[in-house]
Design an enzyme around this catalytic site. Structure first.
Site: not given
Length: 303
Positions: A74, A116-118
């Protein structure tokens, strides 16, 4: 001399057949839950900015990978690890490079909560699912309620279906001598005789043990320390879950940091770092030919 070579080839393959098993044609799963899990797996709304789904990094039409060194998250954030394939992950003894998830259900939770992913928290994930009337009907029927645990369970149920049986190598193990080429058979024997099966064995040809990366030669990238980042034990520095070699032809780039672009290079460098060997070009080509026979067939079971 030729008879001796043929004998040694047969002997090595006999040993390897006890170490490597074919992928089963199917495994048990709950189809309704898997269908729900597939929707969740593909849903970009389950991210902070609506740009990331599980499928963004683990594409089901691309052997469960995105073929990038590291994957985006994201707000244009960038991950630090190469994204492992979601295909055949059900056969791994733990999930993630550092083994921080014990199974698929626990693994499914990690990226959703990773900033830092979803980039969501548990309550945000649950609320986004509750806001979707179709999801609400499915969860009411299958689980009785929408919880973060049940969301992860549905995703994991779908991921169980991401298996790739019927590779040429599987057919060979099941008795079809013509399923792989003579070069691939030589590569298989070289794979065994050079010690590759000490780490890459089992149904997934890997994925069932931890190993230090850089046994004979120190690996250059010492920033990602693997299991040590969880345990803080000195002996766990540069220890990672051994990756599966299933579909390895399709899952470049290689290694936990995604720094190795080509399969032939990966074979040579693994021999160098892990075995202290420099293999001849013919041997590299033979082993690569064998590894390409590990590419299986994904037959979607959730249509």
């Amino acid at each position: 001399m030729k008879k001796i070579f043929v004998f040694l080839l047969a002997f090595n393959i006999c040993i390897a057949n006890e170490l490597i098993s074919p992928i089963p044609q199917s495994i048990e799963f709950d189809k309704e839950k898997a269908l729900l899990g597939k929707k969740l797996y593909m849903d970009k709304s389950l991210s902070k900015d609506g740009t990331i789904s599980c499928n963004t990094c683990h594409l089901i039409d691309n052997y469960g990978v995105d073929n990038k060194m590291t994957s985006p998250g994201v707000n244009n954030a960038q991950g630090v690890f190469n994204s492992p394939s979601s295909f055949n992950a059900v056969f791994n003894f733990v999930q993630f490079w550092d083994g921080r998830a014990k199974d698929l259900k626990e693994q499914a939770k990690g990226p959703l909560l990773n900033p830092i992913e979803h980039g969501l928290n548990e309550s945000e994930v649950v609320q986004k699912v509750k806001d979707n009337n179709d999801y609400k009907k499915d969860f009411d029927k299958l689980y009785g309620e929408i919880t973060f645990d049940n969301i992860a369970d549905a995703i994991a149920e779908f991921e169980k279906t991401l298996i790739t049986p019927n590779s040429p190598f599987d057919r060979y193990l099941r008795g079809d001598e013509n399923a792989i080429s003579e070069q691939a058979k030589r590569g298989y024997a070289a794979f065994v005789s050079n010690g590759c099966t000490s780490c890459h064995h089992g149904v997934n040809v890997g994925g069932n043990m931890y190993q230090k990366f850089g046994i004979f030669i120190q690996y250059p990238n010492q920033e990602l320390l693997g299991l040590f980042d969880r345990t803080k034990r000195e002996e766990d520095k540069m220890v990672f879950k051994v990756p599966s070699l299933r579909n390895v032809e399709k899952t470049a780039p290689y290694f936990h940091d995604g720094t190795m672009p080509a399969l032939e290079q990966a074979v040579q460098f693994m021999a160098y770092y892990q075995l202290g060997k420099f293999l001849e070009e013919d041997t590299i080509n033979d082993i690569t030919a064998f590894l390409k026979t590990l590419t299986g067939e994904y037959n979607e079971q959730t249509k």
